[in-house]
Design a protein around this motif. Sequence first.
Motif, PDB file in Angstrom:
ATOM      1  N   LEU A 234       0.854  -1.175   0.000  1.00  0.00           N
ATOM      2  CA  LEU A 234       0.000   0.000   0.000  1.00  0.00           C
ATOM      3  C   LEU A 234       0.897   1.235   0.000  1.00  0.00           C
ATOM      4  O   LEU A 234       2.070   1.163   0.382  1.00  0.00           O
ATOM      5  N   LEU A 235       0.340   2.359  -0.417  1.00  0.00           N
ATOM      6  CA  LEU A 235       1.076   3.618  -0.375  1.00  0.00           C
ATOM      7  C   LEU A 235       0.260   4.624   0.444  1.00  0.00           C
ATOM      8  O   LEU A 235      -0.443   5.472  -0.105  1.00  0.00           O
ATOM      9  N   PRO A 236       0.316   4.530   1.778  1.00  0.00           N
ATOM     10  CA  PRO A 236      -0.395   5.497   2.607  1.00  0.00           C
ATOM     11  C   PRO A 236       0.258   6.870   2.526  1.00  0.00           C
ATOM     12  O   PRO A 236       1.485   6.995   2.561  1.00  0.00           O
ATOM     13  N   CYS A 237      -0.566   7.893   2.412  1.00  0.00           N
ATOM     14  CA  CYS A 237      -0.105   9.267   2.280  1.00  0.00           C
ATOM     15  C   CYS A 237      -0.713  10.105   3.402  1.00  0.00           C
ATOM     16  O   CYS A 237      -1.854   9.860   3.821  1.00  0.00           O
ATOM     17  N   ALA A 428      -4.935  17.077   9.331  1.00  0.00           N
ATOM     18  CA  ALA A 428      -4.187  16.051   8.597  1.00  0.00           C
ATOM     19  C   ALA A 428      -5.175  15.124   7.916  1.00  0.00           C
ATOM     20  O   ALA A 428      -6.184  14.718   8.517  1.00  0.00           O
ATOM     21  N   ILE A 429      -4.895  14.788   6.666  1.00  0.00           N
ATOM     22  CA  ILE A 429      -5.728  13.866   5.891  1.00  0.00           C
ATOM     23  C   ILE A 429      -4.898  12.631   5.575  1.00  0.00           C
ATOM     24  O   ILE A 429      -3.816  12.730   4.993  1.00  0.00           O
ATOM     25  N   LEU A 430      -5.403  11.479   5.953  1.00  0.00           N
ATOM     26  CA  LEU A 430      -4.755  10.206   5.651  1.00  0.00           C
ATOM     27  C   LEU A 430      -5.471   9.573   4.474  1.00  0.00           C
ATOM     28  O   LEU A 430      -6.692   9.389   4.496  1.00  0.00           O
ATOM     29  N   PHE A 431      -4.708   9.251   3.412  1.00  0.00           N
ATOM     30  CA  PHE A 431      -5.305   8.653   2.215  1.00  0.00           C
ATOM     31  C   PHE A 431      -4.311   7.688   1.587  1.00  0.00           C
ATOM     32  O   PHE A 431      -3.160   7.566   2.035  1.00  0.00           O
ATOM     33  N   PHE A 432      -4.761   6.977   0.572  1.00  0.00           N
ATOM     34  CA  PHE A 432      -3.886   6.059  -0.152  1.00  0.00           C
ATOM     35  C   PHE A 432      -3.707   6.549  -1.581  1.00  0.00           C
ATOM     36  O   PHE A 432      -4.533   7.296  -2.114  1.00  0.00           O
ATOM     37  N   ALA A 433      -2.616   6.125  -2.199  1.00  0.00           N
ATOM     38  CA  ALA A 433      -2.357   6.455  -3.602  1.00  0.00           C
ATOM     39  C   ALA A 433      -1.818   5.211  -4.299  1.00  0.00           C
ATOM     40  O   ALA A 433      -1.529   4.191  -3.666  1.00  0.00           O
ATOM     41  N   ALA A 434      -1.703   5.306  -5.621  1.00  0.00           N
ATOM     42  CA  ALA A 434      -1.166   4.199  -6.411  1.00  0.00           C
ATOM     43  C   ALA A 434       0.340   4.062  -6.149  1.00  0.00           C
ATOM     44  O   ALA A 434       1.004   5.044  -5.801  1.00  0.00           O
ATOM     45  N   PRO A 435       0.891   2.853  -6.313  1.00  0.00           N
ATOM     46  CA  PRO A 435       0.220   1.635  -6.752  1.00  0.00           C
ATOM     47  C   PRO A 435      -0.316   0.804  -5.589  1.00  0.00           C
ATOM     48  O   PRO A 435       0.163   0.914  -4.457  1.00  0.00           O
ATOM     49  N   TYR A 436      -1.294  -0.003  -5.917  1.00  0.00           N
ATOM     50  CA  TYR A 436      -1.818  -0.991  -4.983  1.00  0.00           C
ATOM     51  C   TYR A 436      -1.405  -2.365  -5.496  1.00  0.00           C
ATOM     52  O   TYR A 436      -1.758  -2.756  -6.602  1.00  0.00           O
ATOM     53  N   CYS A 437      -0.617  -3.073  -4.697  1.00  0.00           N
ATOM     54  CA  CYS A 437      -0.188  -4.432  -5.036  1.00  0.00           C
ATOM     55  C   CYS A 437      -0.842  -5.391  -4.037  1.00  0.00           C
ATOM     56  O   CYS A 437      -0.460  -5.385  -2.855  1.00  0.00           O
TER      57      CYS A 437
END
Length: 561
Positions: A234-237, A428-437
């Motif tokens: 995952l790529l947590p941002c 603060a905003i926690l979100f995900f970005a690509a890529p998802y493996c």
Amino acid sequence: MMDASVDFSKEMEALTKDLVGIRSVNGTAGEREVAEFILRWLRSFPYFTTHPERAFAQEIPGDGLGRENVFAYVHGTKEAGTGPRKTLVWHGHIDTVGTEDFGALEPWANDPDALLEKLLAEPDLPDAVREDLATGDWMPGRGACDMKSGDAVFLVLLTYLSEHTDAFSGTIVLSLNCVEENEHTGILHGLDVLDELKEREGLEYLFAINNDYICPLYDGDPHRYLYAGAVGKLLPCVYIHGCETHVGQCFEGFDASVAAAEVVRRINYNTALCDGYRGEYTLPPSVLKLADLKPAYNVQTAQEAWTYFNYFVHAASVADILAVLKGIVKDSMDEIAGRIDAEAEKYAKLAQQPVVPPNFQPEVMSYDELVAAVREKRAAAEAKETALDDELAAMAHKLRAKGRDLREISLAIVRELVRELHPTRPLAILFFAAPYCPANTLRQEVAGEKKLYDQLESLVSSFGEETGEQYKILQFFPSLSDSSYLKIDDTPESVATLYQNLPGGKTVSPVPTERIRSLSIPAVDFGCYGKDAHKWTERMYKPYTFGVLPKLILKAVAEFL
């Protein structure tokens, strides 16, 4: 019958050198060039001359470089069955990382023979590397280990089996994919072909063999590993909107960059975040980006900053990961708010001024909570009804069409929503970005998968006794791999949580999760053997890769087909 005594080493070594000689760095036209070479090579053999439709390229739709996947398949004729054809998929990637790390040796990075000579003449070559190369058993060069030697093994074996179709039943499908080293675009489109072949040729996919590199896991490691799956990623941002101020009144502001740094301090290398399954643990998160978002120099503290992490997964759900990270981000924001208050008080005493701590009250939201907050604000303002989802989708499509980095697209969506929300306290905003493996493995609690695991364990145990190799099966290939997209262990609920918190959704992370779930091809990495992938000292061990590995793969063909 397949002859176990056949020596493929010279042909495989020569083909590997040809493949390494084509500079197919990810994101360059060389990816297409190596695909074209492979297809020409396959079609030079009688089986594919007779059956040209069984060796073909798939161009990646809309790709500006015209990059291609290469597919080929061979039907065995040993036994004529009436049901679906039992099928093994052999898959690998044909792109490499760049060659800049070779420094002054870069001109020879794709010429194994010349590079070997240059490396041995290099005075600062690490002793362990020199000892390996001096034996003559190791091939250096970009892609020699990761993973063009693995591709060469597949190619030579497939053409050998095409001349001995009476030695096996069922089918072998070869899938060699581009764009593995970053966005995995090749395999994602390649799923269309695997699905089409399944229906058209009546295939039943048993499992896939990947030949991505295996390596020692510690100094003196005697094992040859098989990996029964692939680690997930995952790529947590984290985006932080602070409260800006002039540096002349620094305690009046909440510096977003300082808060982002605290988030990194708490998450990076944090082994409490290692995810485990059956005693195997992922590496901890690693920060991949940390930046404020000031466009130019000024003496205002940073109002915005962001950071993102590589986050490996074995079994944890997205919801659980999101909850844990949200707690860490909240603690980080509170830590900075408390530090500002404490230092403001110290400074007031030092400067003999009245103490007026700012007393910031930070807030933390997940992306889906941010979207809900914007909807609520629009409703409260009785604004004209607009389709927020459509607006965000249009924004994602527009930015993607402009060629923006996928992570930057997700960030832009978050920034736009925060702008509309117009927070008056640190957020603060926690979100995900690509890529998802997606993570996958042969799960011991699933009867059919345990049976396959046990069969493979028995196969490599007996093979190790024949060859003297010490084999060990691990559940997850620890580096990122296209194998992630052949089977998915994340539940539909977990995937839904991911995409609810991934700005831009399938536009920026187009993982066809339902197609993967439908195909559900277990992927096992057999692997060429090497060291130092992605380093200028990358090298591949020829005696195992060209001598032992081919026999192991043929043994698997004999066992399962």
